[in-house]
Motif scaffolding. Structure first.
Motif, PDB file in Angstrom:
ATOM      1  N   PRO A  76       0.815  -1.230   0.000  1.00  0.00           N
ATOM      2  CA  PRO A  76       0.000   0.000   0.000  1.00  0.00           C
ATOM      3  C   PRO A  76       0.840   1.268   0.000  1.00  0.00           C
ATOM      4  CG  PRO A  76      -0.808  -1.571   1.623  1.00  0.00           C
ATOM      5  CD  PRO A  76       0.509  -2.080   1.165  1.00  0.00           C
ATOM      6  N   LEU A  77       1.984   1.236   0.700  1.00  0.00           N
ATOM      7  CA  LEU A  77       2.831   2.421   0.746  1.00  0.00           C
ATOM      8  C   LEU A  77       3.388   2.736  -0.643  1.00  0.00           C
ATOM      9  CD1 LEU A  77       4.041   4.503   2.693  1.00  0.00           C
ATOM     10  CD2 LEU A  77       6.028   3.003   2.912  1.00  0.00           C
ATOM     11  N   LEU A  78       3.744   1.693  -1.401  1.00  0.00           N
ATOM     12  CA  LEU A  78       4.248   1.897  -2.753  1.00  0.00           C
ATOM     13  C   LEU A  78       3.162   2.425  -3.675  1.00  0.00           C
ATOM     14  CD1 LEU A  78       6.736   1.476  -4.597  1.00  0.00           C
ATOM     15  CD2 LEU A  78       5.842  -0.798  -5.101  1.00  0.00           C
ATOM     16  N   GLU A  79       1.951   1.951  -3.490  1.00  0.00           N
ATOM     17  CA  GLU A  79       0.853   2.366  -4.367  1.00  0.00           C
ATOM     18  C   GLU A  79       0.365   3.778  -4.074  1.00  0.00           C
ATOM     19  OE1 GLU A  79      -2.043  -0.673  -3.954  1.00  0.00           O
ATOM     20  OE2 GLU A  79      -1.029  -2.058  -5.338  1.00  0.00           O
ATOM     21  N   VAL A  80       0.784   4.343  -2.939  1.00  0.00           N
ATOM     22  CA  VAL A  80       0.435   5.739  -2.652  1.00  0.00           C
ATOM     23  C   VAL A  80       1.001   6.660  -3.729  1.00  0.00           C
ATOM     24  CG1 VAL A  80       0.881   7.643  -1.053  1.00  0.00           C
ATOM     25  CG2 VAL A  80       0.129   5.442  -0.187  1.00  0.00           C
ATOM     26  N   LEU A  81       2.135   6.280  -4.305  1.00  0.00           N
ATOM     27  CA  LEU A  81       2.741   7.109  -5.362  1.00  0.00           C
ATOM     28  C   LEU A  81       1.802   7.289  -6.550  1.00  0.00           C
ATOM     29  CD1 LEU A  81       6.379   5.658  -5.400  1.00  0.00           C
ATOM     30  CD2 LEU A  81       5.645   7.857  -4.480  1.00  0.00           C
ATOM     31  N   ALA A  82       0.965   6.278  -6.816  1.00  0.00           N
ATOM     32  CA  ALA A  82       0.051   6.360  -7.957  1.00  0.00           C
ATOM     33  C   ALA A  82      -1.054   7.378  -7.732  1.00  0.00           C
ATOM     34  CB  ALA A  82      -0.560   4.997  -8.252  1.00  0.00           C
ATOM     35  N   GLY A  83      -1.328   7.728  -6.474  1.00  0.00           N
ATOM     36  CA  GLY A  83      -2.401   8.669  -6.190  1.00  0.00           C
ATOM     37  C   GLY A  83      -1.967  10.118  -6.119  1.00  0.00           C
ATOM     38  N   ILE A  84      -0.666  10.373  -6.263  1.00  0.00           N
ATOM     39  CA  ILE A  84      -0.181  11.750  -6.214  1.00  0.00           C
ATOM     40  C   ILE A  84      -0.465  12.433  -7.546  1.00  0.00           C
ATOM     41  CG2 ILE A  84       1.847  13.214  -5.919  1.00  0.00           C
ATOM     42  CD1 ILE A  84       3.059  11.047  -4.181  1.00  0.00           C
ATOM     43  N   PRO A  85      -1.076  13.621  -7.580  1.00  0.00           N
ATOM     44  CA  PRO A  85      -1.335  14.317  -8.854  1.00  0.00           C
ATOM     45  C   PRO A  85      -0.033  14.632  -9.590  1.00  0.00           C
ATOM     46  CG  PRO A  85      -2.587  15.303  -7.051  1.00  0.00           C
ATOM     47  CD  PRO A  85      -1.629  14.347  -6.421  1.00  0.00           C
ATOM     48  N   THR A  86      -0.115  14.615 -10.914  1.00  0.00           N
ATOM     49  CA  THR A  86       1.091  14.844 -11.712  1.00  0.00           C
ATOM     50  C   THR A  86       1.622  16.266 -11.550  1.00  0.00           C
ATOM     51  OG1 THR A  86      -0.298  15.384 -13.629  1.00  0.00           O
ATOM     52  CG2 THR A  86       0.456  13.112 -13.417  1.00  0.00           C
ATOM     53  N   ILE A  87       0.754  17.212 -11.209  1.00  0.00           N
ATOM     54  CA  ILE A  87       1.235  18.573 -10.999  1.00  0.00           C
ATOM     55  C   ILE A  87       2.157  18.630  -9.783  1.00  0.00           C
ATOM     56  CG2 ILE A  87      -0.801  19.153  -9.629  1.00  0.00           C
ATOM     57  CD1 ILE A  87       1.184  21.509 -11.938  1.00  0.00           C
ATOM     58  N   VAL A  88       1.903  17.762  -8.782  1.00  0.00           N
ATOM     59  CA  VAL A  88       2.781  17.704  -7.618  1.00  0.00           C
ATOM     60  C   VAL A  88       4.142  17.132  -8.021  1.00  0.00           C
ATOM     61  CG1 VAL A  88       3.077  16.727  -5.310  1.00  0.00           C
ATOM     62  CG2 VAL A  88       0.817  17.486  -6.070  1.00  0.00           C
ATOM     63  N   TYR A  89       4.124  16.109  -8.864  1.00  0.00           N
ATOM     64  CA  TYR A  89       5.389  15.589  -9.381  1.00  0.00           C
ATOM     65  C   TYR A  89       6.135  16.666 -10.167  1.00  0.00           C
ATOM     66  CZ  TYR A  89       4.429  10.700  -8.215  1.00  0.00           C
ATOM     67  OH  TYR A  89       4.206   9.520  -7.549  1.00  0.00           O
ATOM     68  N   LEU A 143      13.666  11.392 -14.586  1.00  0.00           N
ATOM     69  CA  LEU A 143      13.783  10.797 -13.255  1.00  0.00           C
ATOM     70  C   LEU A 143      12.457  10.882 -12.488  1.00  0.00           C
ATOM     71  CD1 LEU A 143      17.299  12.071 -12.111  1.00  0.00           C
ATOM     72  CD2 LEU A 143      16.671   9.755 -12.792  1.00  0.00           C
ATOM     73  N   VAL A 144      11.839  12.047 -12.502  1.00  0.00           N
ATOM     74  CA  VAL A 144      10.580  12.219 -11.759  1.00  0.00           C
ATOM     75  C   VAL A 144       9.466  11.401 -12.390  1.00  0.00           C
ATOM     76  CG1 VAL A 144       8.869  13.898 -10.992  1.00  0.00           C
ATOM     77  CG2 VAL A 144      11.293  14.487 -10.952  1.00  0.00           C
ATOM     78  N   MET A 145       9.425  11.369 -13.720  1.00  0.00           N
ATOM     79  CA  MET A 145       8.404  10.564 -14.382  1.00  0.00           C
ATOM     80  C   MET A 145       8.614   9.079 -14.089  1.00  0.00           C
ATOM     81  SD  MET A 145       7.321  10.541 -18.410  1.00  0.00           S
ATOM     82  CE  MET A 145       7.428  12.330 -18.496  1.00  0.00           C
ATOM     83  N   GLU A 175       2.366  11.994 -20.826  1.00  0.00           N
ATOM     84  CA  GLU A 175       2.487  12.908 -19.685  1.00  0.00           C
ATOM     85  C   GLU A 175       2.783  14.335 -20.163  1.00  0.00           C
ATOM     86  OE1 GLU A 175       2.334  14.727 -16.368  1.00  0.00           O
ATOM     87  OE2 GLU A 175       1.763  12.627 -16.563  1.00  0.00           O
ATOM     88  N   THR A 176       2.205  15.302 -19.462  1.00  0.00           N
ATOM     89  CA  THR A 176       2.349  16.706 -19.869  1.00  0.00           C
ATOM     90  C   THR A 176       2.924  17.585 -18.761  1.00  0.00           C
ATOM     91  OG1 THR A 176       0.456  16.471 -21.355  1.00  0.00           O
ATOM     92  CG2 THR A 176       1.143  18.710 -20.804  1.00  0.00           C
TER      93      THR A 176
END
Length: 490
Positions: A296-309, A347-349, A413-414
């Motif tokens: 679950p901790l790893l899958e939290v990354l999938a819920g972060i909005p791309t604008i935050v990345y 790297l971030v993507m 990705e944009t």
């Protein structure tokens, strides 16, 4: 009458049809349900479907048809003298709709009489003041022809709404009457309801197909229109991307494709090994407690909005790379001039894509039959040899699908690209240079008030079509790999 109110009326008639038809079915057999062909509620649902379905279908068709018809009719009322240089009828129609909506608001708030809104008895200056009081912003001049077109637009919309109300309620009442009249003890109501539900499911399943076809055809038609204005040879073979809305643009796609593929490649080089190794660990080595915490901790990354990345790339990763590879950095090299670069976005993507690869690969590896593992271990293979020579090849078709999903996400990705890679369209092998991608340029070309019929705006559809063909090719290649390995393990 608004569409919501009209829909509520139709639903109310449907509820009435249910009650009447169910009551009639029961009364026809003296309340003995055993004498009916179907259960009582089927008669009610059958009448409700006959009442609601045609009326709602008419509302949808009427909405699309009225909008197209009114806009085309009003566009013909705008004289050529009202179209300024650099404007199009499409842009003027936006002003017409805004003024028409402002007139409706002004009438609703009592700032303008309905008669004045329907005629030219009120001057343009007075209209400007009234619309300004209700928050409608206008340009320097209100052309009387545009005002007249707005009044015509408002009148047509009002007449169309009235006719729609009459037609929809009429169709609903006809359906109610027909459903009530055909209700009898021998009527096969259950068969009718099940048939209606089957067609409803078919329609729902067809939504995705028709949506895809609509997207593809809209892109194709606009791409053809672009190539009628700009040579396809220059688009695909030119090494320069230099749009200019004043004319003299060079719209070569190659620099954008290079940036897209370069950033995607770096992202996959980060995401695929990390995601695959984490999936192997979680599925084959981790204890239940570690897996319950880490997955679950790893899958939290999938819920972060791309604008935050994107902000993370701009404010953290970019400056960090400059401190290492920039002038005066830790390594003492001058490879990186600024924080926005291919490496920053890649790297971030890649970090963003790790949960896509990891989660899907983990599920696929867990789906490999335990008998294959037991057989390999029984023959004397070590756990690592079993994973490398049995589990991974058996799960490879699904892993390829996970990698393809990650690649498609990287190509499309944009926000990370805009904030992390910059906006420069260039050809360079240096991963520390600023570049841009096809998706970022699609957004930039369609942003603003540029003439939509110009090559500089239509090029966005040609770029989208190019990406579509590339991803289709990736799907074909992946399908070939999947079939090859599936034959070996079936």
């Amino acid at each position: 009458m608004s569409g919501i109110v009209l829909l509520l009326i139709v639903l109310g008639l449907g509820a009435l049809a249910f009650i009447l038809a169910r009551g009639k079915a029961l009364s026809s057999v003296g309340g003995d349900q055993r004498a009916l062909h179907s259960r009582p509620h089927y008669y009610g649902f059958s009448a409700s479907i006959l009442t609601i379905a045609p009326a709602v279908a008419l509302m949808v068709v009427w909405g699309f048809g009225q909008s197209t018809l009114v806009q085309s009719s009003v566009a013909e009322l705008i004289p050529a003298s009202a179209i300024a240089e650099g404007q199009t009828v499409g842009l003027l129609m936006g002003d017409v709709q805004r003024i028409a909506n402002g007139l409706d608001t002004a009438v609703a708030e009592g700032a303008l009489s309905s008669d004045a809104a329907a005629t030219l008895s009120t001057g343009a200056d007075d209209i400007r003041g009234i619309l300004g009081s209700v928050g409608v912003a206008l340009g320097a001049d209100v052309d009387p022809a545009i005002l007249k077109a707005a009044q015509s637009y408002r009148a047509m919309q009002s007449s169309g709404a009235t006719l729609r109300m009459i037609a929809v309620i009429g169709v609903a009442l006809l359906g109610l009457t027909y459903g009530f009249m055909q209700t009898s003890a021998t009527y096969r109501a259950r068969n009718s309801v099940e048939r209606s539900m089957r067609w409803t499911l078919i329609a729902a399943a067809s939504v995705a197909v028709f949506t895809t076809l609509g997207i593809v055809f809209s892109v194709i038609f606009n791409t053809i229109e672009f190539f009628q204005l700009y040579p396809a040879k220059d688009f695909f073979l030119s090494l320069t991307w230099s749009p200019s809305f004043g004319g003299g643009s060079e719209l070569g796609v190659f620099p954008l494709l290079w940036g897209t593929l370069y950033i995607s490649l770096i992202a996959l080089m980060v995401a695929v090994p990390t995601g695959l190794f984490s999936a192997i660990y979680l599925s084959e080595y981790a204890s239940p407690k570690v897996r319950a915490f880490a997955k679950p901790l790893l899958e939290v990354l999938a819920g972060i909005p791309t604008i935050v990345y994107g902000l993370f790339a701009l404010l953290t990763v970019g400056p960090l790379l400059v401190n290492v590879f920039g002038d005066g950095g830790i390594l003492g090299v001058n490879w990186m001039q600024g924080g926005t670069a291919v490496m920053t976005a890649g790297l971030v993507m890649g970090i963003m894509l790790i949960p896509f690869v990891s989660s899907l690969s983990d599920d696929i590896i867990n789906a490999v039959p335990q008998a294959l593992r037991d057989g390999s271990l029984g023959l004397g293979a070590t756990p690592s040899e079993t994973i490398r020579q049995v589990v991974i090849p058996a799960a490879l078709p699904g892993i390829v699908g996970a990698i393809l999903l990650a690649a498609s996400r990287a190509i499309g990705e944009t926000m990370i690209v805009v904030l992390g890679a910059g906006a420069a369209a260039r050809l360079s092998m240096n991963p520390f240079d600023a570049m841009t991608t096809v998706t970022a340029k699609i957004v930039s070309q369609l942003t603003g008030d540029a003439d939509f019929a110009s090559p500089e705006a239509l090029v966005a559809f040609a770029l989208a079509m190019t990406l579509f063909v590339i991803t289709l090719g990736l799907n074909v290649i992946a399908l070939g790999i999947v079939r090859k390995y599936r034959e070996q393990y079936e």
